[in-house]
Design a protein around this motif. Structure first.
Motif, PDB file in Angstrom:
ATOM      1  N   ARG A 222      39.180  27.369  44.895  1.00 22.59           N
ATOM      2  CA  ARG A 222      39.627  26.087  44.339  1.00 22.59           C
ATOM      3  C   ARG A 222      38.565  25.446  43.448  1.00 22.59           C
ATOM      4  N   ARG A 223      37.318  25.466  43.895  1.00 20.87           N
ATOM      5  CA  ARG A 223      36.263  24.812  43.122  1.00 20.87           C
ATOM      6  C   ARG A 223      36.087  25.469  41.753  1.00 20.87           C
ATOM      7  N   HIS A 224      36.100  26.788  41.732  1.00 22.23           N
ATOM      8  CA  HIS A 224      35.922  27.475  40.456  1.00 22.23           C
ATOM      9  C   HIS A 224      37.137  27.271  39.550  1.00 22.23           C
ATOM     10  N   PHE A 225      38.313  27.224  40.141  1.00 20.97           N
ATOM     11  CA  PHE A 225      39.498  26.978  39.319  1.00 20.97           C
ATOM     12  C   PHE A 225      39.427  25.609  38.650  1.00 20.97           C
ATOM     13  N   LEU A 226      39.029  24.602  39.409  1.00 26.26           N
ATOM     14  CA  LEU A 226      38.937  23.267  38.821  1.00 26.26           C
ATOM     15  C   LEU A 226      37.923  23.231  37.685  1.00 26.26           C
ATOM     16  N   ARG A 227      36.841  24.004  37.823  1.00 26.77           N
ATOM     17  CA  ARG A 227      35.850  24.072  36.745  1.00 26.77           C
ATOM     18  C   ARG A 227      36.451  24.744  35.515  1.00 26.77           C
ATOM     19  N   LEU A 228      37.153  25.860  35.717  1.00 31.67           N
ATOM     20  CA  LEU A 228      37.761  26.573  34.590  1.00 31.67           C
ATOM     21  C   LEU A 228      38.859  25.748  33.932  1.00 31.67           C
ATOM     22  N   ALA A 229      39.689  25.106  34.754  1.00 28.68           N
ATOM     23  CA  ALA A 229      40.780  24.306  34.200  1.00 28.68           C
ATOM     24  C   ALA A 229      40.246  23.115  33.423  1.00 28.68           C
ATOM     25  N   GLY A 230      39.202  22.465  33.954  1.00 28.47           N
ATOM     26  CA  GLY A 230      38.606  21.347  33.225  1.00 28.47           C
ATOM     27  C   GLY A 230      38.020  21.783  31.904  1.00 28.47           C
ATOM     28  N   ARG A 231      37.378  22.943  31.885  1.00 35.05           N
ATOM     29  CA  ARG A 231      36.817  23.456  30.635  1.00 35.05           C
ATOM     30  C   ARG A 231      37.918  23.804  29.641  1.00 35.05           C
ATOM     31  N   ALA A 232      39.012  24.424  30.139  1.00 37.48           N
ATOM     32  CA  ALA A 232      40.130  24.767  29.250  1.00 37.48           C
ATOM     33  C   ALA A 232      40.781  23.511  28.673  1.00 37.48           C
ATOM     34  N   LEU A 233      40.844  22.453  29.471  1.00 38.50           N
ATOM     35  CA  LEU A 233      41.436  21.207  28.995  1.00 38.50           C
ATOM     36  C   LEU A 233      40.556  20.560  27.922  1.00 38.50           C
ATOM     37  N   GLU A 234      39.243  20.640  28.093  1.00 38.94           N
ATOM     38  CA  GLU A 234      38.324  20.063  27.101  1.00 38.94           C
ATOM     39  C   GLU A 234      38.388  20.820  25.781  1.00 38.94           C
ATOM     40  N   ASN A 235      38.549  22.136  25.858  1.00 35.24           N
ATOM     41  CA  ASN A 235      38.537  22.961  24.647  1.00 35.24           C
ATOM     42  C   ASN A 235      39.925  23.125  24.024  1.00 35.24           C
ATOM     43  N   MET A 236      40.941  22.491  24.592  1.00 31.25           N
ATOM     44  CA  MET A 236      42.296  22.646  24.072  1.00 31.25           C
ATOM     45  C   MET A 236      42.419  21.969  22.708  1.00 31.25           C
ATOM     46  N   SER A 237      43.014  22.673  21.758  1.00 32.28           N
ATOM     47  CA  SER A 237      43.237  22.104  20.433  1.00 32.28           C
ATOM     48  C   SER A 237      44.556  21.346  20.412  1.00 32.28           C
ATOM     49  N   GLY A 238      44.691  20.460  19.447  1.00 30.77           N
ATOM     50  CA  GLY A 238      45.913  19.669  19.357  1.00 30.77           C
ATOM     51  C   GLY A 238      47.140  20.519  19.072  1.00 30.77           C
ATOM     52  N   GLY A 239      48.265  20.122  19.655  1.00 31.19           N
ATOM     53  CA  GLY A 239      49.507  20.863  19.462  1.00 31.19           C
ATOM     54  C   GLY A 239      49.711  22.011  20.421  1.00 31.19           C
ATOM     55  N   ARG A 240      48.741  22.317  21.244  1.00 26.34           N
ATOM     56  CA  ARG A 240      48.870  23.403  22.217  1.00 26.34           C
ATOM     57  C   ARG A 240      49.084  22.826  23.612  1.00 26.34           C
ATOM     58  N   GLN A 241      49.640  23.669  24.482  1.00 20.56           N
ATOM     59  CA  GLN A 241      49.872  23.273  25.868  1.00 20.56           C
ATOM     60  C   GLN A 241      49.507  24.422  26.790  1.00 20.56           C
ATOM     61  N   HIS A 242      49.061  24.053  27.974  1.00 16.94           N
ATOM     62  CA  HIS A 242      48.788  25.014  29.036  1.00 16.94           C
ATOM     63  C   HIS A 242      49.787  24.784  30.173  1.00 16.94           C
ATOM     64  N   GLY A 243      50.203  25.888  30.793  1.00 17.74           N
ATOM     65  CA  GLY A 243      51.065  25.772  31.950  1.00 17.74           C
ATOM     66  C   GLY A 243      50.258  25.655  33.233  1.00 17.74           C
ATOM     67  N   LEU A 244      50.651  24.740  34.109  1.00 13.50           N
ATOM     68  CA  LEU A 244      49.972  24.518  35.379  1.00 13.50           C
ATOM     69  C   LEU A 244      51.001  24.562  36.497  1.00 13.50           C
ATOM     70  N   ALA A 245      50.749  25.364  37.529  1.00 14.53           N
ATOM     71  CA  ALA A 245      51.720  25.510  38.617  1.00 14.53           C
ATOM     72  C   ALA A 245      51.006  25.569  39.954  1.00 14.53           C
ATOM     73  N   LEU A 246      51.608  24.929  40.950  1.00 15.30           N
ATOM     74  CA  LEU A 246      51.195  25.075  42.340  1.00 15.30           C
ATOM     75  C   LEU A 246      52.208  25.971  43.026  1.00 15.30           C
ATOM     76  N   ILE A 247      51.713  26.974  43.735  1.00 11.90           N
ATOM     77  CA  ILE A 247      52.572  27.981  44.369  1.00 11.90           C
ATOM     78  C   ILE A 247      52.309  27.955  45.866  1.00 11.90           C
ATOM     79  N   ASP A 248      53.381  27.906  46.641  1.00 11.33           N
ATOM     80  CA  ASP A 248      53.256  27.874  48.102  1.00 11.33           C
ATOM     81  C   ASP A 248      54.117  28.988  48.687  1.00 11.33           C
ATOM     82  N   LEU A 249      53.547  29.814  49.573  1.00 15.31           N
ATOM     83  CA  LEU A 249      54.299  30.882  50.227  1.00 15.31           C
ATOM     84  C   LEU A 249      55.177  30.273  51.316  1.00 15.31           C
ATOM     85  N   ASP A 250      56.450  30.551  51.242  1.00 16.85           N
ATOM     86  CA  ASP A 250      57.404  29.939  52.167  1.00 16.85           C
ATOM     87  C   ASP A 250      57.236  30.482  53.578  1.00 16.85           C
ATOM     88  N   HIS A 251      57.386  29.560  54.556  1.00 16.53           N
ATOM     89  CA  HIS A 251      57.406  29.910  55.991  1.00 16.53           C
ATOM     90  C   HIS A 251      56.182  30.735  56.394  1.00 16.53           C
TER      91      HIS A 251
END
Length: 375
Positions: A222-251
């Motif tokens: 989790r910690r490394h993901f937050l670092r990577l995601a924050g860096r990707a958000l900072e370097n994102m150029s205008g007009g682009r989008q990133h997909g973000l999803a939370l996945i939970d294994l059922d039962h």
């Protein structure tokens, strides 16, 4: 080592060798200047044409060395610096030059030392001793020849000069051996230090991997993901989008209760393997905690992102954990999109709300929160 690195190394080596060759040329020039001074003082026996001929031959020999360095052919030799040939040639010319002197011969003995100093740090002890023996033999042979020819003006002074040269050359040979031994020890320590540094770098990389990786699944934590995601958000150029999803294994709790925690671990590993097969190299997947995972897809739109999550959900539902019989594997996904000026915590909250909606709607489905991004 790559070819470009080799070329850079060779250029640096050639630059250093040219500097050393320049020092040798300066030594020749100073020696020739001293000879000119000796000629004006009447201390040279040779005629002017003979002196000019020797000077011209010296220049030709140095031009040959210059051509070798300039063409790079010196790199073909075992010793690219050509230290031993340069020292031997210089000793030969100096001995011939001293043959033109009488009483002032002892004044130029120091030139022997200047020549041999070029080999103190480069020549192995045996090679250096060989050069020293040649220097002594040349000077002693010159005096013996003149003694047998009854041309030696002052035998006592000549004997003293030969003795002094022998003592100095012996000391210089011992000093060269000491310098080479010290150099070898320094090289060994350097190699040992390099080996320790490589080991430490390897350990640091392992520690970084351990700090960034979930041990069970091999995915990012989790910690490394937050670092990577924050860096990707900072370097994102205008007009682009990133997909973000939370996945939970059922039962997942039921799987642990019925089949045991070892089976639950195998299910988590199975999901990680399925996800790696479905995702691209640049996509980022991490274990967010427990049976929950988080996914970041750079440069996507809602349709592409939804198709990717559906593909992952379908692949996991058909997966079979190795060595464990678990029926009805499924997962739920909450999706959203990240834009340039978005806040990561808010985006994660949107994805979490979408995941909660997927759970309330019966699980085994993908729900999205696109409208909040468009707003």
């Amino acid at each position: 080592m790559s070819s470009s690195s080799q070329r850079v190394t060779q250029r640096r080596l050639q630059g250093l060798l040219f500097k050393r060759f320049g020092m040798a040329v300066v030594t020749y020039a100073l020696t020739m200047l001293l000879c000119v001074v000796a000629m004006f003082c009447g201390l040279v026996q040779a005629t002017l044409p003979a002196a000019v001929l020797i000077g011209a031959l010296v220049v030709v020999s140095q031009l040959c060395f210059f051509a070798l360095f300039r063409s790079g052919r010196n790199l073909r030799f075992k010793d690219p610096s050509l230290t031993e040939p340069q020292v031997l040639v210089a000793l030969t010319w100096l001995t011939l030059l001293l043959a033109l002197f009488e009483h002032a011969r002892g004044s130029l003995l120091v030139i022997y030392l200047l020549i041999l100093l070029f080999g103190v740090f480069e020549l192995p002890p045996r090679v250096f001793a060989r050069c020293a023996v040649l220097a002594f033999s040349g000077f002693a042979g010159l005096n013996l020849y003149e003694a047998f020819a009854s041309r030696l003006a002052d035998p006592a002074a000549a004997f003293l000069q030969v003795s002094v040269l022998a003592a100095v050359l012996l000391w210089l040979s011992l000093f060269a051996s000491y310098v080479q031994a010290m150099r070898q020890r320094m090289l060994q320590r350097r190699f040992a230090l390099q080996a320790h540094q490589d080991t430490l770098r390897g350990m640091m990389r392992q520690l970084e991997d351990l700090a960034a990786t979930d041990e069970l699944t091999g995915l990012f934590n989790r910690r490394h993901f937050l670092r990577l995601a924050g860096r990707a958000l900072e370097n994102m150029s205008g007009g682009r989008q990133h997909g973000l999803a939370l996945i939970d294994l059922d039962h997942f709790k039921r799987i642990n209760d019925v089949h045991g925690h070892a089976a639950g671990d195998r299910v988590l590993q199975t999901f990680a393997g399925v996800a790696r097969a479905c995702l691209r190299d640049g996509d980022v997947l991490a274990r967010y905690g427990g049976e929950e995972f988080v996914l970041l897809l750079p440069n996507t739109d809602c349709d592409q992102f939804a198709a990717c999550c559906e593909r992952l959900r379908d692949a996991f539902s058909r997966a079979e954990p190795l060595g464990v019989k678990v029926d009805d594997l499924s997962l739920s996904v909450g999706m959203t999109l990240l834009s340039k000026h978005d806040d990561l915590d808010e985006a994660l909250h949107r994805a979490d709300q979408a995941l909660y909606q997927a759970k309330r709607s019966g699980r085994n489905r993908c729900e999205a929160a696109w409208e909040e991004v468009d707003a």
